[in-house]
Design a protein around this motif. Structure first.
Motif, PDB file in Angstrom:
ATOM      1  N   ALA A  24      22.647  39.282  41.194  1.00  0.00           N
ATOM      2  CA  ALA A  24      22.249  40.360  40.281  1.00  0.00           C
ATOM      3  C   ALA A  24      21.063  41.141  40.836  1.00  0.00           C
ATOM      4  N   ALA A  25      20.102  40.409  41.405  1.00  0.00           N
ATOM      5  CA  ALA A  25      18.930  41.073  41.978  1.00  0.00           C
ATOM      6  C   ALA A  25      19.323  41.954  43.157  1.00  0.00           C
TER       7      ALA A  25
ATOM      8  N   VAL B 280      20.890  45.138  41.820  1.00  0.00           N
ATOM      9  CA  VAL B 280      19.879  46.036  41.255  1.00  0.00           C
ATOM     10  C   VAL B 280      19.148  46.787  42.357  1.00  0.00           C
TER      11      VAL B 280
ATOM     12  N   THR C   4      19.317  50.823  42.954  1.00  0.00           N
ATOM     13  CA  THR C   4      18.063  51.579  42.908  1.00  0.00           C
ATOM     14  C   THR C   4      17.918  52.474  44.125  1.00  0.00           C
TER      15      THR C   4
END
Length: 257
Positions: free
Chosen positions: A225-226, A229, A233
């Motif tokens: 998930a990180a 993200v 971004t």
């Protein structure tokens, strides 16, 4: 009647001859170290063992054969007829349970076998260090041959190990001795000793167990998930500034001209 009697004689003579030969073969036998039947020979590792095979109840020269297990033993020409000797030197642990067989060359069903029973103490020495993470399982293994079969005992820091139910498991065969510790804790740190003992002696091996701190585990889902993200971004940042980036490329192009 006389003629019939004379004609019957030639048919009876071979029968008598065959019967005579059968009796001769049946009476012939072999002996190894004065044993006419299969036997076991107990000895210890090291000193040589001599086996002597002798033909008995035979009036003619008989060739002899020796076998180690299923393999034929090479014999010298002067060591094959009526009497044959072999020497196992030195006797080792690997000879334990091996069968040596003396056979009559012309009739291999005539034979005598010897099984070596080589006795030796447990051979076990040395030490080993193990590093294991807390809450994991560990198995300490001792490999030791012996004859007669040995018994084992486990010690921790030179004291008899008290086996805690559901945490310690013992496994043993004739050559393998194992101690398994489930879900190791810091309290399991120490030196464990495997002592293997028989009537002929004993052997031992030390295990230095070091229990390390449990390493932090990052959930795979959180890591994925990180990463998603961060990637999004960066992409959104590029899209938001695309006009400025294109203008920068355009001005660079004009300057170059």
């Amino acid at each position: 009647m006389a003629q019939r009697s004379s004609l019957a004689v030639p048919y009876e003579v071979p029968v008598l001859a065959v019967c005579f030969l059968a009796c001769v073969v049946t009476g012939l036998e072999l002996s190894v170290n004065n044993h006419a039947a299969d036997f076991s020979l107990s000895t210890s590792a090291g000193p040589p063992v001599s086996l002597s095979c002798l033909v008995q109840n035979s009036s003619q020269a008989e060739e002899l054969l020796w076998y180690r297990g299923g393999g034929k033993v090479d014999l010298k020409d002067g060591n094959k007829v009526n009497v044959s000797n072999i020497c196992i030197s030195p006797v080792t642990e690997s000879d334990n349970g091996v069968t040596f067989t003396c056979k009559l060359a012309r009739d291999k069903s005539v034979q005598v076998s010897v099984i070596l029973d080589v006795q030796f103490p447990p051979q076990l020495t040395g030490e080993e260090s193990l590093q294991i993470e807390e809450d994991k399982d560990v198995t300490l293994t001792c490999n030791a041959k012996s004859n007669p079969q040995a018994q084992t005992a486990w010690y921790k820091n030179k004291n008899t190990l008290i086996l805690q139910q559901n945490r310690y498991q013992l496994y043993q065969t004739s050559e393998v001795f194992q101690l398994s510790i489930k879900t190791v804790q810091k309290s399991d740190n120490g030196t464990y000793t495997c002592v293997v003992k028989s009537a002929l002696g004993e052997g031992r091996k030390d295990f230095h167990l070091i229990v390390e701190d449990k390493k932090p585990v990052f959930p795979k889902e959180a890591v994925i998930a990180a990463a998603v993200v961060v990637t999004l971004t960066v992409l959104f940042g590029i899209v938001a500034r695309k006009d400025k980036i294109f203008k920068c490329f355009k001005r660079s192009s004009e300057t170059a001209l």
